[in-house]
Structures are given as structure tokens and as C-alpha cells.
Design an enzyme around this catalytic site. Structure first.
Site, PDB file in Angstrom:
ATOM      1  N   GLY A 125       0.859  -1.174   0.000  1.00 19.50           N
ATOM      2  CA  GLY A 125       0.000   0.000   0.000  1.00 19.50           C
ATOM      3  C   GLY A 125       0.897   1.226   0.000  1.00 19.50           C
TER       4      GLY A 125
ATOM      5  N   GLU B 190      -4.555   7.461  -2.106  1.00 22.24           N
ATOM      6  CA  GLU B 190      -3.556   8.154  -2.936  1.00 22.24           C
ATOM      7  C   GLU B 190      -2.370   8.624  -2.091  1.00 22.24           C
ATOM      8  OE1 GLU B 190      -4.654  10.298  -6.353  1.00 22.24           O
ATOM      9  OE2 GLU B 190      -6.377   9.025  -6.747  1.00 22.24           O
TER      10      GLU B 190
HETATM   11  N1  COS Z   1       7.564  11.413 -10.021  1.00 27.46           N
HETATM   12  C1  COS Z   1       8.416  10.719 -10.829  1.00 27.46           C
HETATM   13  N2  COS Z   1       9.278   9.810 -10.355  1.00 27.46           N
HETATM   14  C2  COS Z   1       9.293   9.581  -9.029  1.00 27.46           C
HETATM   15  C3  COS Z   1       8.433  10.265  -8.144  1.00 27.46           C
HETATM   16  C4  COS Z   1       7.554  11.212  -8.683  1.00 27.46           C
HETATM   17  N3  COS Z   1       6.695  11.903  -7.910  1.00 27.46           N
HETATM   18  N4  COS Z   1       8.668   9.825  -6.874  1.00 27.46           N
HETATM   19  C5  COS Z   1       9.645   8.904  -6.971  1.00 27.46           C
HETATM   20  N5  COS Z   1      10.011   8.766  -8.261  1.00 27.46           N
HETATM   21  C6  COS Z   1      11.066   7.916  -8.786  1.00 27.46           C
HETATM   22  C7  COS Z   1      12.387   8.282  -8.117  1.00 27.46           C
HETATM   23  O1  COS Z   1      13.024   9.338  -8.801  1.00 27.46           O
HETATM   24  C8  COS Z   1      13.158   6.994  -8.195  1.00 27.46           C
HETATM   25  O2  COS Z   1      13.682   6.868  -9.498  1.00 27.46           O
HETATM   26  P1  COS Z   1      15.181   6.315  -9.752  1.00 27.46           P
HETATM   27  O3  COS Z   1      15.194   4.900  -9.260  1.00 27.46           O
HETATM   28  O4  COS Z   1      15.352   6.421 -11.219  1.00 27.46           O
HETATM   29  O5  COS Z   1      16.072   7.203  -8.936  1.00 27.46           O
HETATM   30  C9  COS Z   1      12.082   5.939  -8.036  1.00 27.46           C
HETATM   31  O6  COS Z   1      10.838   6.559  -8.401  1.00 27.46           O
HETATM   32  C10 COS Z   1      11.997   5.393  -6.639  1.00 27.46           C
HETATM   33  O7  COS Z   1      11.778   6.473  -5.763  1.00 27.46           O
HETATM   34  P2  COS Z   1      11.880   6.297  -4.185  1.00 27.46           P
HETATM   35  O8  COS Z   1      13.219   5.673  -3.856  1.00 27.46           O
HETATM   36  O9  COS Z   1      11.540   7.589  -3.567  1.00 27.46           O
HETATM   37  O10 COS Z   1      10.768   5.188  -3.938  1.00 27.46           O
HETATM   38  P3  COS Z   1      10.287   4.515  -2.611  1.00 27.46           P
HETATM   39  O11 COS Z   1      10.114   3.073  -2.872  1.00 27.46           O
HETATM   40  O12 COS Z   1      11.125   4.937  -1.460  1.00 27.46           O
HETATM   41  O13 COS Z   1       8.781   5.064  -2.436  1.00 27.46           O
HETATM   42  C11 COS Z   1       7.008   6.584  -1.876  1.00 27.46           C
HETATM   43  C12 COS Z   1       8.425   6.363  -2.445  1.00 27.46           C
HETATM   44  C13 COS Z   1       6.855   6.220  -0.426  1.00 27.46           C
HETATM   45  C14 COS Z   1       6.787   8.059  -2.067  1.00 27.46           C
HETATM   46  C15 COS Z   1       5.986   5.783  -2.742  1.00 27.46           C
HETATM   47  O14 COS Z   1       6.105   4.400  -2.479  1.00 27.46           O
HETATM   48  C16 COS Z   1       4.577   6.219  -2.497  1.00 27.46           C
HETATM   49  O15 COS Z   1       4.130   7.240  -3.029  1.00 27.46           O
HETATM   50  N6  COS Z   1       3.794   5.422  -1.713  1.00 27.46           N
HETATM   51  C17 COS Z   1       2.408   5.652  -1.551  1.00 27.46           C
HETATM   52  C18 COS Z   1       1.681   4.987  -2.661  1.00 27.46           C
HETATM   53  C19 COS Z   1       0.290   5.468  -2.765  1.00 27.46           C
HETATM   54  O16 COS Z   1       0.020   6.656  -2.830  1.00 27.46           O
HETATM   55  N7  COS Z   1      -0.622   4.503  -2.856  1.00 27.46           N
HETATM   56  C20 COS Z   1      -1.969   4.782  -3.067  1.00 27.46           C
HETATM   57  C21 COS Z   1      -2.327   4.123  -4.351  1.00 27.46           C
HETATM   58  S1  COS Z   1      -3.678   4.790  -5.161  1.00 27.46           S
HETATM   59  S2  COS Z   1      -5.154   4.738  -3.889  1.00 27.46           S
END
Ligand code: COS
Length: 380
Positions: free
Chosen positions: A130, A362
Site C-alpha cells: 500500500g 492516494e
Molecule cells: N515522479 C516521478 N518519479 C518519481 C516520483 C515522482 N513523484 N517519486 C519517486 N520517483 C522515482 C524516483 O526518482 C526513483 O527513481 P530512480 O530509481 O530512477 O532514482 C524511483 O521513483 C523510486 O523512488 P523512491 O526511492 O523515492 O521510492 P520509494 O520506494 O522509497 O517510495 C514513496 C516512495 C513512499 C513516495 C511511494 O512508495 C509512495 O508514493 N507510496 C504511496 C503509494 C500510494 O500513494 N498509494 C496509493 C495508491 S492509489 S489509492
């Protein structure tokens, strides 16, 4: 700098307000009772509001994020279940427009914007993934020119009614978030099955289901974007989506503010209208201040997006502030309106139930704070 909607943004907000009153309002109670608002979506398909940012050639309004959040706010003030269905449909269309091939755009966008698909759906979350979205376990493996999709998804808005579902799957288990690829899956694909319908506290007219994929064969033309680009697509979708959820929470917040003000003006106690009571006035003022502050933050994030600038941090900030302001407004309104709002069908009772999930879906408020803090750390 202008602090009001202008031009096309104002026109689209006015259109959404009118559609809210004429189309959504007559069905709002039935929708809240758990009926999926198919008739609303078909009617919305004639207005362009299912594809606010989609180019005109594909049936959209070709507007921007500001128009989008303003429209979602207007719709949510009347029927939040419809608004969230519209928001997810827009989000899926935006990703097809942004990352899709011309064939994919032609295949899906006119159907999405016209309401022929009823909705689009976005399948990222799983039971074990999630908040930690990159931990997803649904996988797609190459088989000749095709892909074989296996796995399951949870809490998928419109997963059972959508004409197209954007599914994130692992295509390389060794690469973490860079091993995720996005696919466009259509209903009727053998092996694509609809699971449990969630019985929710709020947004009861929107449909939330589990999905499963059992040896689901997809042509390579169903892949959206490049191999390994799925996480970027999901995060980009969520940046825009979080602005929309901000607009949605505030639509409910402003609705309950209006309901409270109306109630306080109409009710008398000890020969005074409740509206002249200082305690009530302070509470109304607190609601209005928080809602307005959050709305400015939602507009800032949306505006940055319209300038082609990165707005992940501002979208995360806006979502936290708006969802918490909307939730605060609904709780305060419940106390101000009192017993009348305990009727489950009262707009305040409905908003109290509908708005709560904005702090969770989200990306929870906690995940937004993580996004904000990480981006601050990266910028110092
Ligand atoms: N836009 C574009 N690329 C993004 C980004 C964004 N907003 N956020 C992260 N990325 C990219 C990063 O740049 C990174 O790329 P590289 O590997 O090329 O460097 C990659 O994605 C991984 O980023 P990160 O290391 O920050 O990922 P994490 O696994 O630590 O996760 C969070 C980041 C926690 C922010 C993410 O898992 C998240 O948003 N979780 C919540 C999910 C959510 O909203 N679920 C609801 C679903 S719909 S109801």
C-alpha cells in the site's frame, strides 16, 4: 498574480458546478446508498469532464491542472462518490496521453472521455504493498511477443466497471522500483477476474474491488511506456491525483461550511439566532480559514503542474492540508448542526464519512510527510 480562477479555468469550474446541480444532485442520495452512479458518468461523458486535460482531438477539454482541481471540487461538493470516480478516470487518461503510443491514445482516450468506458481504473495497491508501493508482487513475464500477468490487487476504484485498467506489475524482480512496468488491461481479457467488493464507511457509491490476474495474456501493445517505467508512471499519476484529492476534500469541506452557516442562521436559541453566538462564529471562521489556506495550496500545486514544473512536494503538502482541513470541517459541522446531522442521509453526515478516506488514499498523510521531508532534504 491572481487569486481567482480566470478564463477557461473559471468556465470549466462553472460547468462542473452546473453539472453537479443538474446531473449529480438528483442521484446523490441513491449514490450514497451504494448505487454506482453509471448514469452520472454517461452524462459527464457529454461534457468533457472525464478528460479535463485530454486534448480535444481525443474528446477532452484540453485544459490544465487548475481547471481539473476546480472541477473536482465542484463535483465533490455535491457527490463525492462520483467525484472520485471522475478523478481516477481523468488520472488514467492523463497517463495514456502522456506515456501512450498514438495507437493506445486512439484506442482508449475517446472511449474514456465520452463515458463509453464509464470509468478508468488504476491498479497499484496490493495487500502487501500500500504505502510501500514498490513492494508490489504482481508480475508480468515475457512469453514470445506477449506478457503473462499473474497476481492480485486490492482497493481498486472502479476496477469492476472500468473500460481500461492501468496495472503496475514487476517485470524484473532484481531492480526494485525500476523493475516495474505499466500495462493497460481491458475487461474480458481471459484470466482477469473481479474479486471482493469493499463495504466502505464512505464514498459508498464508488466501486472498490479486488482484482486478480491468472495467466492473463497481454500483447506487448498493452504495455504503457517503457519496460521498467511503471513506477515513474504511477508516481507521476499520483502527483496529479493528489491535487485532485485535495480539491475533492475541499469540495466537501466548503459544502459543510455552507450547511453549517445556513443552519446557524436558521436556528434560534434563547431568542437569538445561533449564527450570532460567538462560539459558533469562531468555529465557522476556523473552518473557513483552514479551507481557504488549503485551497491556495492546492491551486499552487496545480499551477506549478500547468507551468510544466515538478510539483511532487507541493502536491503532497496540498493533499495533507486539504484532506485534514476537509476532515476538520466535517467534524466541526457535525457538532454545530447537531442532531439533524446525525441522520445518515444529511449532507454533513455524508461528508463526514466521505471525506475521511482523503487522509488515507492516494498516499496517507504520513506518506505525504515523507515525500515532503525527503524533497526538503534533497534540496538543502
Ligand atoms: N515522479 C516521478 N518519479 C518519481 C516520483 C515522482 N513523484 N517519486 C519517486 N520517483 C522515482 C524516483 O526518482 C526513483 O527513481 P530512480 O530509481 O530512477 O532514482 C524511483 O521513483 C523510486 O523512488 P523512491 O526511492 O523515492 O521510492 P520509494 O520506494 O522509497 O517510495 C514513496 C516512495 C513512499 C513516495 C511511494 O512508495 C509512495 O508514493 N507510496 C504511496 C503509494 C500510494 O500513494 N498509494 C496509493 C495508491 S492509489 S489509492
Amino acid at each position: 498574480m491572481q487569486f481567482e480562477l480566470t478564463g477557461r479555468d473559471a468556465e470549466i469550474a462553472a460547468l462542473a458546478k452546473q453539472v453537479g446541480q443538474d446531473v449529480l444532485q438528483p442521484h446523490a442520495a441513491a449514490t450514497d446508498a451504494g448505487n454506482f452512479p453509471a448514469q452520472n458518468l454517461r452524462a459527464l461523458g457529454t461534457t468533457g469532464l472525464l478528460g479535463i486535460k485530454i486534448r480535444k482531438e481525443y474528446g477532452g477539454l484540453q485544459a490544465g491542472n487548475v481547471a481539473y482541481v476546480a472541477a473536482i471540487r465542484e463535483l465533490a461538493g455535491v457527490c463525492a462518490s462520483t467525484a472520485v470516480t471522475v478523478a481516477v478516470t481523468n488520472m488514467v487518461g492523463d497517463m495514456i496521453q502522456l506515456y501512450g503510443s498514438e495507437d493506445q491514445r486512439q484506442r482508449h482516450l475517446p472511449q474514456l472521455t465520452s463515458g463509453q468506458y464509464l470509468a478508468g481504473s488504476f491498479a497499484l495497491s496490493e495487500t502487501g504493498a500500500g504505502s510501500d508501493a514498490a513492494a508490489l508482487r504482481t508480475r508480468a513475464e515475457r512469453d514470445g511477443d506477449d506478457w503473462i500477468l499473474n497476481g492480485s490487487k486490492m482497493w481498486i476504484t472502479s476496477g469492476d466497471v472500468a473500460g481500461v485498467t492501468l496495472v503496475m506489475a514487476k517485470t524484473d524482480g532484481t531492480k526494485g522500483s525500476r523493475g516495474i512496468t505499466a500495462f493497460l488491461v481491458e475487461p474480458g481479457t481471459p484470466g482477469f477476474e473481479i474479486g471482493r467488493h469493499e463495504e466502505k464507511l464512505g464514498l459508498r457509491g464508488s466501486s472498490t474491488v479486488a482484482l486478480s490476474f491468472v495467466d492473463c495474456r497481454l500483447p506487448d501493445s498493452a504495455r504503457l511506456g517503457g519496460e521498467g517505467q511503471g513506477f515513474e508512471i504511477a508516481m507521476t499519476a499520483l502527483d496529479g491525483g493528489r491535487c485532485g484529492i485535495g480539491g475533492q476534500a475541499l469540495g466537501m469541506g466548503y459544502r459543510v461550511l455552507a450547511e453549517s452557516a445556513r443552519h446557524l442562521e436558521a436556528r434560534k436559541s434563547a431568542d437569538k439566532t445561533l449564527g450570532t453566538d460567538q462560539n459558533s462564529q469562531f468555529r465557522l471562521a476556523d473552518m473557513a480559514m483552514r479551507l481557504d489556506a488549503a485551497w491556495l495550496m492546492v491551486l499552487r500545486a496545480a499551477w506549478l503542474g500547468d507551468q510544466g514544473k515538478k510539483m511532487s512536494r507541493e502536491a503532497a503538502m496540498a493533499k495533507v492540508m486539504a484532506s485534514e482541513a476537509g476532515d476538520f470541517a466535517a467534524k466541526t459541522a457535525m457538532q454545530l448542526v447537531g442532531a439533524a446531522a446525525l441522520d445518515a442521509r444529511h449532507p454533513v453526515a455524508r461528508a463526514l464519512r466521505d471525506v475521511r478516506v482523503s487522509r488515507i488514499y492516494e498516499g496517507t498523510s504520513e506518506i505525504q510527510r515523507l515525500v515532503i521531508a525527503r524533497s526538503l532534504a534533497a534540496s538543502v
